[in-house]
Scaffold this motif. Structure first.
Motif, PDB file in Angstrom:
ATOM      1  N   ARG A   1       0.847  -1.196   0.000  1.00  0.00           N
ATOM      2  CA  ARG A   1       0.000   0.000   0.000  1.00  0.00           C
ATOM      3  C   ARG A   1       0.883   1.246   0.000  1.00  0.00           C
ATOM      4  O   ARG A   1       1.753   1.403   0.865  1.00  0.00           O
ATOM      5  CB  ARG A   1      -0.918   0.009   1.222  1.00  0.00           C
ATOM      6  CG  ARG A   1      -1.883   1.198   1.264  1.00  0.00           C
ATOM      7  CD  ARG A   1      -2.767   1.120   2.511  1.00  0.00           C
ATOM      8  NE  ARG A   1      -3.690   2.233   2.582  1.00  0.00           N
ATOM      9  CZ  ARG A   1      -4.876   2.269   1.984  1.00  0.00           C
ATOM     10  NH1 ARG A   1      -5.280   1.229   1.271  1.00  0.00           N
ATOM     11  NH2 ARG A   1      -5.662   3.326   2.095  1.00  0.00           N
ATOM     12  N   TYR A   2       0.656   2.122  -0.967  1.00  0.00           N
ATOM     13  CA  TYR A   2       1.417   3.356  -1.099  1.00  0.00           C
ATOM     14  C   TYR A   2       0.473   4.544  -0.911  1.00  0.00           C
ATOM     15  O   TYR A   2      -0.429   4.761  -1.730  1.00  0.00           O
ATOM     16  CB  TYR A   2       2.083   3.435  -2.470  1.00  0.00           C
ATOM     17  CG  TYR A   2       3.024   2.287  -2.756  1.00  0.00           C
ATOM     18  CD1 TYR A   2       4.335   2.307  -2.302  1.00  0.00           C
ATOM     19  CD2 TYR A   2       2.589   1.168  -3.482  1.00  0.00           C
ATOM     20  CE1 TYR A   2       5.203   1.253  -2.546  1.00  0.00           C
ATOM     21  CE2 TYR A   2       3.452   0.118  -3.743  1.00  0.00           C
ATOM     22  CZ  TYR A   2       4.751   0.160  -3.273  1.00  0.00           C
ATOM     23  OH  TYR A   2       5.603  -0.894  -3.530  1.00  0.00           O
ATOM     24  N   ARG A   3       0.667   5.290   0.154  1.00  0.00           N
ATOM     25  CA  ARG A   3      -0.178   6.446   0.440  1.00  0.00           C
ATOM     26  C   ARG A   3       0.321   7.657  -0.345  1.00  0.00           C
ATOM     27  O   ARG A   3       1.522   7.876  -0.493  1.00  0.00           O
ATOM     28  CB  ARG A   3      -0.177   6.733   1.938  1.00  0.00           C
ATOM     29  CG  ARG A   3      -0.813   5.616   2.752  1.00  0.00           C
ATOM     30  CD  ARG A   3      -0.186   5.478   4.118  1.00  0.00           C
ATOM     31  NE  ARG A   3      -0.339   6.697   4.902  1.00  0.00           N
ATOM     32  CZ  ARG A   3       0.436   6.993   5.947  1.00  0.00           C
ATOM     33  NH1 ARG A   3       1.404   6.174   6.312  1.00  0.00           N
ATOM     34  NH2 ARG A   3       0.231   8.110   6.619  1.00  0.00           N
ATOM     35  N   VAL A   4      -0.645   8.445  -0.823  1.00  0.00           N
ATOM     36  CA  VAL A   4      -0.331   9.579  -1.703  1.00  0.00           C
ATOM     37  C   VAL A   4      -1.117  10.800  -1.246  1.00  0.00           C
ATOM     38  O   VAL A   4      -2.296  10.688  -0.873  1.00  0.00           O
ATOM     39  CB  VAL A   4      -0.691   9.257  -3.171  1.00  0.00           C
ATOM     40  CG1 VAL A   4      -0.458  10.473  -4.074  1.00  0.00           C
ATOM     41  CG2 VAL A   4       0.120   8.061  -3.665  1.00  0.00           C
ATOM     42  N   THR A   5      -0.464  11.948  -1.285  1.00  0.00           N
ATOM     43  CA  THR A   5      -1.158  13.215  -1.028  1.00  0.00           C
ATOM     44  C   THR A   5      -1.097  14.083  -2.286  1.00  0.00           C
ATOM     45  O   THR A   5      -0.153  14.003  -3.071  1.00  0.00           O
ATOM     46  CB  THR A   5      -0.524  13.981   0.143  1.00  0.00           C
ATOM     47  OG1 THR A   5       0.852  14.273  -0.163  1.00  0.00           O
ATOM     48  CG2 THR A   5      -0.588  13.162   1.417  1.00  0.00           C
ATOM     49  N   LEU A   6      -2.134  14.907  -2.472  1.00  0.00           N
ATOM     50  CA  LEU A   6      -2.221  15.838  -3.596  1.00  0.00           C
ATOM     51  C   LEU A   6      -2.116  17.266  -3.079  1.00  0.00           C
ATOM     52  O   LEU A   6      -2.274  17.521  -1.886  1.00  0.00           O
ATOM     53  CB  LEU A   6      -3.541  15.651  -4.349  1.00  0.00           C
ATOM     54  CG  LEU A   6      -3.877  14.248  -4.845  1.00  0.00           C
ATOM     55  CD1 LEU A   6      -5.269  14.238  -5.457  1.00  0.00           C
ATOM     56  CD2 LEU A   6      -2.844  13.752  -5.840  1.00  0.00           C
ATOM     57  N   ASP A   7      -1.886  18.211  -4.010  1.00  0.00           N
ATOM     58  CA  ASP A   7      -1.843  19.609  -3.594  1.00  0.00           C
ATOM     59  C   ASP A   7      -3.229  20.113  -3.185  1.00  0.00           C
ATOM     60  O   ASP A   7      -3.352  21.081  -2.438  1.00  0.00           O
ATOM     61  CB  ASP A   7      -1.240  20.496  -4.686  1.00  0.00           C
ATOM     62  CG  ASP A   7      -1.848  20.238  -6.055  1.00  0.00           C
ATOM     63  OD1 ASP A   7      -2.871  19.524  -6.139  1.00  0.00           O
ATOM     64  OD2 ASP A   7      -1.301  20.738  -7.052  1.00  0.00           O
ATOM     65  N   SER A   8      -4.278  19.460  -3.657  1.00  0.00           N
ATOM     66  CA  SER A   8      -5.642  19.728  -3.200  1.00  0.00           C
ATOM     67  C   SER A   8      -6.482  18.493  -3.508  1.00  0.00           C
ATOM     68  O   SER A   8      -6.234  17.795  -4.500  1.00  0.00           O
ATOM     69  CB  SER A   8      -6.238  20.961  -3.898  1.00  0.00           C
ATOM     70  OG  SER A   8      -6.297  20.767  -5.295  1.00  0.00           O
TER      71      SER A   8
END
Length: 298
Positions: free
Chosen positions: A141-148
């Motif tokens: 599992r690879y968690r990802v964040t976005l700029d919004s």
């Protein structure tokens, strides 16, 4: 042949090829509007197919997954018949899986759906390509964040194995690149200077890296894989809600829909001329026309 006559003949040949290609393309589109699906996913458990990936290791095999509200299960189905021949249960928390991609023996699942644009994190899951048969797998599992926060239904993995995500919005979409994924901590997605069309529901890179496709509710957009410039836009097959797309080879894709007994249509793509030919006046056009005619005659 006299050089002057040769110079006069070449433009004439190009014009003739253009006319023939236009006729062939028109005929092909007319036939395409009446085409029958290759198969239908008749498994009653597959009601909201939201991802599609075609196997390179197993002939006549594709994978799909339902979106939110269903068990986290990847189904393996025969392309020619739609019959389910494998069920892989994911031993992982999944919020809203919306896309699949295959690269180098790894099946990627995009847990990226976010209709309300409220998720602080999204995730990619990775597991060895299942193939036929039933099993349970604990994926990475690879968690990802976005700029919004944004709703994302399109995942595509390039030739180097780098995942890309495309947002699904009413206006111009955004494209993100995911480098250096880690199972230890979230990774911030890098937003690229690329504008995607509205309402992208799926995407894929060609297996040979020659092109890419973006699927929207309005059509199939064929792109140059390096520049992401649109080279052609094709009409959709008669689908209730176009949600999935995957290459079967560099010149054809399967396009699918949500819903029970959902159909899979095979769509022929126009060839994308190599950029090296662009510097030779008329040569790139000639190559494209010949490729298009060859495809229409198959």
């Amino acid at each position: 042949m006299n050089p002057r006559r040769r110079r006069m003949l070449i433009p004439g040949l190009l014009i003739a090829l253009l006319v023939v290609a236009a006729i062939a393309s028109f005929t092909g589109r007319a036939e395409g509007a009446e085409q029958q699906p290759v198969s239908r996913m008749s498994d009653p458990r597959i009601t909201e197919s939201s991802g599609l990936a075609v196997s390179r290791a197993h002939d006549d095999l594709a994978y799909t997954i339902n979106d939110s509200g269903h068990d986290p299960v990847v189904y393996a189905a025969r392309i020619s018949t739609g019959e389910t021949v494998g069920v892989t249960r994911l031993d992982a928390h999944v919020t809203d899986p919306e896309a699949l991609a295959l690269h180098d023996g790894t099946l990627w699942v995009a847990d990226t759906g976010d209709n309300a644009a409220v998720r602080d994190e999204i995730a990619l899951l990775a597991l060895p390509e299942p193939g036929p048969g039933d099993r349970s797998v604990t994926p990475d599992r690879y968690r990802v964040t976005l700029d919004s926060p944004a709703d994302i239904e399109a995942l595509l993995v390039d030739g180097a194995g780098v995942p890309h995500l495309v947002t699904k919005v009413i206006g111009s979409g955004a494209v993100y690149r995911l480098d250096d994924l880690s199972t230890e901590s979230p990774v911030a997605a890098a937003r690229l200077d690329i504008t995607a069309p509205p309402l992208v529901t799926d995407a894929a890179f060609a297996p040979d890296g020659s092109s890419a496709v973006l699927l929207t509710y309005l059509g199939v957009h064929v792109l140059d894989a390096d520049s992401w410039q649109t080279r052609a836009t094709l009409p959709l097959p008669p689908l209730e809600q176009a949600e999935t797309i995957a290459y079967t080879d560099p010149f054809h894709v399967l396009v699918g829909s949500e819903g029970e007994n959902s159909p899979l249509y095979r769509v022929a793509l126009p060839a994308v001329a190599p950029r090296e030919l662009a510097a030779v006046p008329g040569l790139g056009l000639l190559v494209l026309l010949v490729a298009r005619l060859s495809d229409q005659m198959r």
